[in-house]
Structure formats: C-alpha cells, structure tokens
Design a protein around this motif. Structure first.
Motif, PDB file in Angstrom:
ATOM      1  N   ILE A  64      74.786   5.759  37.136  1.00 43.78           N
ATOM      2  CA  ILE A  64      73.921   6.695  36.862  1.00 43.78           C
ATOM      3  C   ILE A  64      72.430   6.549  37.193  1.00 43.78           C
ATOM      4  CG2 ILE A  64      72.677   8.121  34.854  1.00 43.78           C
ATOM      5  CD1 ILE A  64      75.096   7.611  33.252  1.00 43.78           C
ATOM      6  N   ARG A  65      71.786   7.145  37.918  1.00 40.59           N
ATOM      7  CA  ARG A  65      70.336   6.979  38.068  1.00 40.59           C
ATOM      8  C   ARG A  65      69.656   8.558  37.914  1.00 40.59           C
ATOM      9  NH1 ARG A  65      67.080   3.588  41.491  1.00 40.59           N
ATOM     10  NH2 ARG A  65      69.037   2.757  41.937  1.00 40.59           N
ATOM     11  N   ILE A  66      68.564   8.158  37.087  1.00 36.47           N
ATOM     12  CA  ILE A  66      67.568   9.279  36.406  1.00 36.47           C
ATOM     13  C   ILE A  66      66.470   9.061  36.904  1.00 36.47           C
ATOM     14  CG2 ILE A  66      66.877  10.610  34.583  1.00 36.47           C
ATOM     15  CD1 ILE A  66      69.387   9.971  32.981  1.00 36.47           C
ATOM     16  N   GLU A  67      65.508   9.993  37.703  1.00 35.95           N
ATOM     17  CA  GLU A  67      64.094   9.723  38.145  1.00 35.95           C
ATOM     18  C   GLU A  67      63.676  10.851  37.629  1.00 35.95           C
ATOM     19  OE1 GLU A  67      65.572   7.112  42.096  1.00 35.95           O
ATOM     20  OE2 GLU A  67      64.684   9.027  42.136  1.00 35.95           O
ATOM     21  N   GLY A  68      62.202  10.568  37.017  1.00 38.51           N
ATOM     22  CA  GLY A  68      61.168  11.641  36.686  1.00 38.51           C
ATOM     23  C   GLY A  68      61.855  12.908  35.941  1.00 38.51           C
ATOM     24  N   LEU A  69      62.832  12.565  35.089  1.00 37.98           N
ATOM     25  CA  LEU A  69      63.508  14.076  34.582  1.00 37.98           C
ATOM     26  C   LEU A  69      62.694  14.656  33.454  1.00 37.98           C
ATOM     27  CD1 LEU A  69      66.174  15.368  35.008  1.00 37.98           C
ATOM     28  CD2 LEU A  69      67.022  14.426  32.889  1.00 37.98           C
ATOM     29  N   THR A  70      62.636  15.865  33.626  1.00 41.66           N
ATOM     30  CA  THR A  70      61.650  16.557  32.612  1.00 41.66           C
ATOM     31  C   THR A  70      62.519  17.703  31.958  1.00 41.66           C
ATOM     32  OG1 THR A  70      60.603  18.211  33.962  1.00 41.66           O
ATOM     33  CG2 THR A  70      59.459  16.016  33.594  1.00 41.66           C
ATOM     34  N   LYS A  71      62.188  18.120  30.650  1.00 43.58           N
ATOM     35  CA  LYS A  71      62.941  19.112  30.149  1.00 43.58           C
ATOM     36  C   LYS A  71      62.084  19.813  29.295  1.00 43.58           C
ATOM     37  CE  LYS A  71      65.802  22.272  28.402  1.00 43.58           C
ATOM     38  NZ  LYS A  71      66.181  23.373  29.204  1.00 43.58           N
ATOM     39  N   ARG A  72      61.628  21.017  29.482  1.00 46.39           N
ATOM     40  CA  ARG A  72      60.916  22.191  28.654  1.00 46.39           C
ATOM     41  C   ARG A  72      62.032  23.192  28.257  1.00 46.39           C
ATOM     42  NH1 ARG A  72      55.091  24.591  30.444  1.00 46.39           N
ATOM     43  NH2 ARG A  72      54.677  22.215  29.849  1.00 46.39           N
ATOM     44  N   TYR A  73      61.862  23.179  26.753  1.00 47.35           N
ATOM     45  CA  TYR A  73      62.246  24.198  26.219  1.00 47.35           C
ATOM     46  C   TYR A  73      61.405  25.567  26.019  1.00 47.35           C
ATOM     47  CZ  TYR A  73      66.193  21.139  24.706  1.00 47.35           C
ATOM     48  OH  TYR A  73      67.352  20.306  24.349  1.00 47.35           O
ATOM     49  N   GLY A  74      61.781  26.759  26.315  1.00 43.01           N
ATOM     50  CA  GLY A  74      60.866  27.804  25.905  1.00 43.01           C
ATOM     51  C   GLY A  74      60.059  27.821  26.954  1.00 43.01           C
ATOM     52  N   LYS A  75      58.891  28.747  26.532  1.00 42.75           N
ATOM     53  CA  LYS A  75      57.858  29.259  27.647  1.00 42.75           C
ATOM     54  C   LYS A  75      56.463  29.312  26.736  1.00 42.75           C
ATOM     55  CE  LYS A  75      60.079  31.553  31.692  1.00 42.75           C
ATOM     56  NZ  LYS A  75      61.510  31.822  31.288  1.00 42.75           N
ATOM     57  N   GLY A  76      55.356  29.274  27.545  1.00 39.93           N
ATOM     58  CA  GLY A  76      53.988  29.721  27.141  1.00 39.93           C
ATOM     59  C   GLY A  76      53.865  28.779  25.739  1.00 39.93           C
ATOM     60  N   ASP A  77      53.131  29.572  24.685  1.00 37.88           N
ATOM     61  CA  ASP A  77      52.530  28.726  23.342  1.00 37.88           C
ATOM     62  C   ASP A  77      53.598  28.167  22.855  1.00 37.88           C
ATOM     63  OD1 ASP A  77      50.379  29.969  24.284  1.00 37.88           O
ATOM     64  OD2 ASP A  77      49.868  31.595  22.648  1.00 37.88           O
ATOM     65  N   THR A  78      54.811  28.356  22.776  1.00 42.58           N
ATOM     66  CA  THR A  78      55.949  27.887  21.979  1.00 42.58           C
ATOM     67  C   THR A  78      56.834  26.955  22.767  1.00 42.58           C
ATOM     68  OG1 THR A  78      57.575  29.636  22.579  1.00 42.58           O
ATOM     69  CG2 THR A  78      56.096  29.996  20.451  1.00 42.58           C
ATOM     70  N   ALA A  79      56.361  26.644  24.059  1.00 44.67           N
ATOM     71  CA  ALA A  79      57.289  25.713  24.650  1.00 44.67           C
ATOM     72  C   ALA A  79      57.146  24.448  24.202  1.00 44.67           C
ATOM     73  CB  ALA A  79      56.817  25.781  26.282  1.00 44.67           C
ATOM     74  N   VAL A  80      58.254  23.641  24.369  1.00 36.04           N
ATOM     75  CA  VAL A  80      58.513  22.098  23.769  1.00 36.04           C
ATOM     76  C   VAL A  80      58.972  21.293  24.910  1.00 36.04           C
ATOM     77  CG1 VAL A  80      59.647  20.509  22.183  1.00 36.04           C
ATOM     78  CG2 VAL A  80      59.115  22.971  21.416  1.00 36.04           C
ATOM     79  N   ASP A  81      57.969  20.272  25.204  1.00 40.76           N
ATOM     80  CA  ASP A  81      58.149  19.289  26.541  1.00 40.76           C
ATOM     81  C   ASP A  81      59.331  18.164  25.896  1.00 40.76           C
ATOM     82  OD1 ASP A  81      57.272  20.531  28.843  1.00 40.76           O
ATOM     83  OD2 ASP A  81      55.262  20.227  27.884  1.00 40.76           O
TER      84      ASP A  81
END
Ligand SMILES: Nc1ncnc2c1ncn2[C@@H]1O[C@H](COP(=O)(O)OP(=O)(O)O)[C@@H](O)[C@H]1O
Ligand SMILES: [Mg+2]
Length: 236
Positions: free
Chosen positions: A6-23
């Motif tokens: 497995i290789r993972i590079e710079g992985l991001t996940k944002r749940y939701g959008k706008g003011d309520t988004a969670v990174d």
C-alpha cells in the motif's frame, strides 16, 4: 505481484460542505510493504476509521493518491473503475463488531466469500476450517453465530476477513473484545498471513497488549500521520 503493498500520499478527506465541513484527513502519507503489519494509533476522532474506509473504497477520498503495488487506484478521483470488485478481491476487512450472518453456520459465514468468488464449496469450507482452527474456534464450526460468545464471534469475523487471502487487510480494533492470550494469537495469525501471502496489513488499535508487537507504528492526530519505529520485533 502488481497489487502487493500500500502507498498513500497526501490523502485528504472532507466530510460535508461549507460552514459544517469537517476535514477528517489533512494529507496522510503511509506505506505498508507486502508482508508487513503496521499499527495505526490515535485518539478518538483523529481519522483512523476514515482512513481505513477510504483505502477500502467504502467512502470517497477528497484528494491525494492511493496505490496498491504499482496500480494507482485513486488520484484526486477513482482511477480504478470497479470499486465493488476492488473491495471483494483486494481488501479484507475486520471490524470492531463481528457482523456475522445470523442464519448461516459459522463455517459458512467464513466460506461464503470464497464461494462467491468462485472457489468450489469443498475447498472454500476447507480453507474456512483451517483458519477457524488457527483461531481456536474450529469446534464451533457447525454452530450458529448466536450460540457463540462475543470473543468467539470476533475470531470467526477475523477468519472471514482473511479467508479470501486479499493483498490488503484493514482491521479496526480487531482485538478489543479478546483476552490477552487470544489477542496475541490474532496478531500472530495476521503476521503469518502477511508473510505467507505478502499481505499488507493495517491494524487500528488502542490495545496495550498488542502495541508492543508492531515493528512500525503510524500515529494519527487531527487527520495527520506521523511514523515511528515500534518497539516490537514482530514474530520472526
Ligand atoms: N460521516 C461523517 N460525516 C461527518 N463527519 C464525520 C463522519 N464520519 C466521521 N466524521 C468526523 O471525522 C473525524 C474523524 O472521524 P473518524 O475517522 O471516525 O475517527 P476515529 O476512527 O479516529 O475515531 C471526526 O471529527 C468525526 O466526527
Ligand atoms: Mg474509529
């Protein structure tokens, strides 16, 4: 061996959008070599389950790159098209809760996946029995899941996660309900699997009983990973 490791590079996940988004993931880097078992440790809410779900193609990452061996499966979008086949053939999941199928005998809970993948029934059941024996629950093979203790059910779920010999195994707190001896037996089996089949294994855990076994540990905090050498020498 195109799909090993497995290789993972710079992985991001944002749940939701706008003011309520969670990174939830803010640029995760991680490598797991074929045959390696790494620990993933972090406080509640740090992104551990999110990372496993992204890698297991259960949810969509936002950006970054994920590779299995030489295959890029995700690069800012899914590159690998058939995610159902990816989950079925490449990824073994072991969850905190066993989620066994209540109306199938233990042996068929484990044998079902290889049967669905086209392995003849006898051979699938043989493989299932071999793993149940390694996990010390073979005497329960013909029982129904509801007749088993919580710890027995969890060992059956672990057998099910391993039975298709996937190149990647993702385990989220697999030993939480087990006593010390059984928790270590599970980690020993994961290490054996890793070596035998060149499996890359990530184990999310807080379990003080098993943390000392890892050779390499990733810590995650607020969606960012840090690598450290573990104190463990594995099971060589
Ligand atoms: N489906 C979701 N929608 C919105 N936020 C979520 C969702 N799942 C998890 N989160 C948030 O993402 C962060 C990481 O969660 P998670 O990956 O479950 O952490 P861990 O497994 O380390 O406890 C937390 O802030 C959590 O509240
Ligand atoms: Mg979690």
């Amino acid at each position: 061996m195109a799909d090993k490791g497995i290789r993972i590079e710079g992985l991001t996940k944002r749940y939701g959008k706008g003011d309520t988004a969670v990174d939830a993931l803010k640029g995760v880097n991680m490598t797991v070599a074929p045959g390696e078992v790494v620990g993933l440790i972090g406080p509640s809410g740090s992104g551990k389950s999110t990372l496993l779900k992204c890698l297991g193609a259960v949810i969509d990452p936002t950006a970054g790159r994920m590779m299995l061996g030489d295959d890029v499966i995700f690069e800012d979008r899914w590159i690998r098209r058939d995610l159902r086949a990816l989950r079925r053939d490449k990824i073994g999941f072991v969850f905190q809760a066993p989620y066994l199928i209540p109306f199938l005998e233990v042996i068929d809970n484990v044998a079902l996946l290889p049967m669905l993948a086209g392995v003849p029934n006898d051979e699938a059941r043989e493989r299932a029995l071999e793993l149940l024996a390694a996990l010390d629950v073979q005497h329960r093979a013909r029982a129904m899941p509801s007749q088993l203790s919580g710890g027995e059910q969890q060992r059956v779920a672990i057998a099910r996660g391993l039975v298709n010999r996937p190149p990647v195994i993702l385990a989220d707190e697999p030993t939480a309900p087990l006593d010390s001896k059984r928790a270590l037996a599970v980690i020993r089996i994961l290490n054996d699997m890793a070596k035998r089949f060149e499996t890359a294994i990530i184990v999310v855990t807080h379990d003080e009983k098993i943390i000392p076994t890892f050779k390499r540990i990733y810590h995650i905090r607020d969606g960012v990973t840090y690598e450290e050498a573990g104190e463990g020498r594995g099971f060589d």
